[in-house]
Scaffold this motif. Structure first.
Motif, PDB file in Angstrom:
ATOM      1  N   LEU A 243     -36.202  26.339  40.916  1.00  0.00           N
ATOM      2  CA  LEU A 243     -34.882  25.550  41.473  1.00  0.00           C
ATOM      3  C   LEU A 243     -35.146  25.423  43.220  1.00  0.00           C
ATOM      4  O   LEU A 243     -34.547  24.566  43.649  1.00  0.00           O
ATOM      5  CB  LEU A 243     -33.570  26.113  41.091  1.00  0.00           C
ATOM      6  N   ASP A 244     -35.690  26.501  43.546  1.00  0.00           N
ATOM      7  CA  ASP A 244     -35.740  26.579  45.099  1.00  0.00           C
ATOM      8  C   ASP A 244     -36.956  25.489  45.501  1.00  0.00           C
ATOM      9  O   ASP A 244     -36.537  24.937  46.334  1.00  0.00           O
ATOM     10  CB  ASP A 244     -36.307  27.955  45.220  1.00  0.00           C
ATOM     11  N   ALA A 245     -37.892  25.422  44.666  1.00  0.00           N
ATOM     12  CA  ALA A 245     -38.855  24.273  45.008  1.00  0.00           C
ATOM     13  C   ALA A 245     -38.350  22.843  44.958  1.00  0.00           C
ATOM     14  O   ALA A 245     -38.559  22.056  45.754  1.00  0.00           O
ATOM     15  CB  ALA A 245     -40.188  24.424  44.174  1.00  0.00           C
ATOM     16  N   ARG A 246     -37.565  22.866  43.968  1.00  0.00           N
ATOM     17  CA  ARG A 246     -36.833  21.389  43.640  1.00  0.00           C
ATOM     18  C   ARG A 246     -35.893  21.050  44.672  1.00  0.00           C
ATOM     19  O   ARG A 246     -35.661  19.935  45.471  1.00  0.00           O
ATOM     20  CB  ARG A 246     -36.206  21.347  42.389  1.00  0.00           C
ATOM     21  N   LEU A 247     -35.042  22.262  45.140  1.00  0.00           N
ATOM     22  CA  LEU A 247     -34.172  22.024  46.454  1.00  0.00           C
ATOM     23  C   LEU A 247     -34.691  21.625  47.672  1.00  0.00           C
ATOM     24  O   LEU A 247     -34.310  20.803  48.238  1.00  0.00           O
ATOM     25  CB  LEU A 247     -33.346  23.217  46.409  1.00  0.00           C
ATOM     26  N   LYS A 248     -35.887  22.387  47.978  1.00  0.00           N
ATOM     27  CA  LYS A 248     -36.464  22.028  49.097  1.00  0.00           C
ATOM     28  C   LYS A 248     -37.072  20.626  49.124  1.00  0.00           C
ATOM     29  O   LYS A 248     -36.992  19.743  50.190  1.00  0.00           O
ATOM     30  CB  LYS A 248     -37.530  22.952  49.396  1.00  0.00           C
ATOM     31  N   GLU A 249     -37.467  20.014  48.013  1.00  0.00           N
ATOM     32  CA  GLU A 249     -37.984  18.621  48.076  1.00  0.00           C
ATOM     33  C   GLU A 249     -36.798  17.773  48.296  1.00  0.00           C
ATOM     34  O   GLU A 249     -37.020  16.701  48.939  1.00  0.00           O
ATOM     35  CB  GLU A 249     -38.739  18.367  46.447  1.00  0.00           C
ATOM     36  N   LEU A 250     -35.626  17.991  47.691  1.00  0.00           N
ATOM     37  CA  LEU A 250     -34.667  17.019  47.569  1.00  0.00           C
ATOM     38  C   LEU A 250     -33.974  17.137  49.073  1.00  0.00           C
ATOM     39  O   LEU A 250     -33.526  16.180  49.557  1.00  0.00           O
ATOM     40  CB  LEU A 250     -33.318  17.549  46.877  1.00  0.00           C
ATOM     41  N   ILE A 251     -33.985  18.388  49.799  1.00  0.00           N
ATOM     42  CA  ILE A 251     -33.258  18.410  51.292  1.00  0.00           C
ATOM     43  C   ILE A 251     -34.251  17.712  51.923  1.00  0.00           C
ATOM     44  O   ILE A 251     -33.844  16.961  52.791  1.00  0.00           O
ATOM     45  CB  ILE A 251     -33.633  19.884  51.396  1.00  0.00           C
TER      46      ILE A 251
END
Length: 232
Positions: free
Chosen positions: A102-110
């Protein structure tokens, strides 16, 4: 329970007061846990600790036996809610995603929403991505595992069937609750979920207060007989 005369048993347990049956006298063989299983001093101390630390599970289980049980939907909803709460107390759990995903996906979305006009949306994403809680089926499966497959079998409980029934009943109660006009064929399912969930809660409580393996095995057998009695 008995006074100083073991032959004079006090009928303090009402297994089926909801259906209007009279209290019955029980031998120690019919009791879930006795001082044959745990020393009285240890048992009482552990129980009063559990009343505080395992709230509301002990209250939900015991009050059902010693007070007016009310509407079946309400009793069943209380049992399911107590089981979900109990899950938080049994230890580490599975999450919906692997660590770091989730941390990795969050960074991508941000990165995709980096402008000032997306500030509120980025905060929304940060909040939502913290919700990595296990789904209901995971929680129910882990409760069964905490009791152990062997004792679940002694209870006479069908694991897959219980998980399926609890999910269906919870959804029905959550979406309709007191607005259900007629139960139809769901009354038996409600009753089954209510009885089986309370039995499972009882096993979890006994494990938490320190009952050993032999005591838990015996309790599972007693609960199995109680469930057969209650379903008749």
């Amino acid at each position: 329970m008995a006074t100083d005369d073991p032959a004079q048993l006090l009928p303090v347990i009402r297994p089926d007061s909801f259906r209007g049956r009279n209290p019955i006298k029980q031998s120690w063989l019919q009791m879930i846990l006795t001082t044959r299983d745990m020393d009285a001093a240890d048992l009482l101390a552990a129980w009063w600790l559990a009343v505080e630390e395992l709230f509301p599970a002990p209250q939900v289980v015991t009050m059902y036996q010693h007070s007016s049980r009310g509407v079946l939907e309400q009793s069943t909803a209380s049992a399911i809610a107590a089981a979900e709460n109990m899950h938080e107390k049994i230890g580490p759990t599975l999450t919906r995603f692997e660590g770091g995903y989730l941390d990795a996906r969050l960074k991508e979305l941000i990165k995709s929403y980096s402008g000032d006009d997306s500030k509120e949306f980025r905060q929304f994403l940060r909040e939502k991505f913290k919700e990595d809680r296990p789904v209901l089926s995971t929680r129910l499966t882990e409760l069964l595992a905490a009791v152990t497959p062997e004792r679940v079998k002694k209870l006479g409980l069908n694991s897959a069937g219980w998980v399926k029934d609890v999910k269906e009943v919870r959804n029905k109660l959550a979406h309709t609750g007191a607005h259900v006009l007629r139960r139809g064929d769901t009354g038996k399912q409600l009753d089954r979920v209510n009885i089986e969930t309370r039995a499972l809660l009882t096993m979890l409580i006994l494990g938490c207060i320190g009952a050993d393996g032999s005591a838990l095995d015996r309790a599972a057998g007693v609960l199995a007989n109680n469930m057969k009695f209650s379903s008749n």
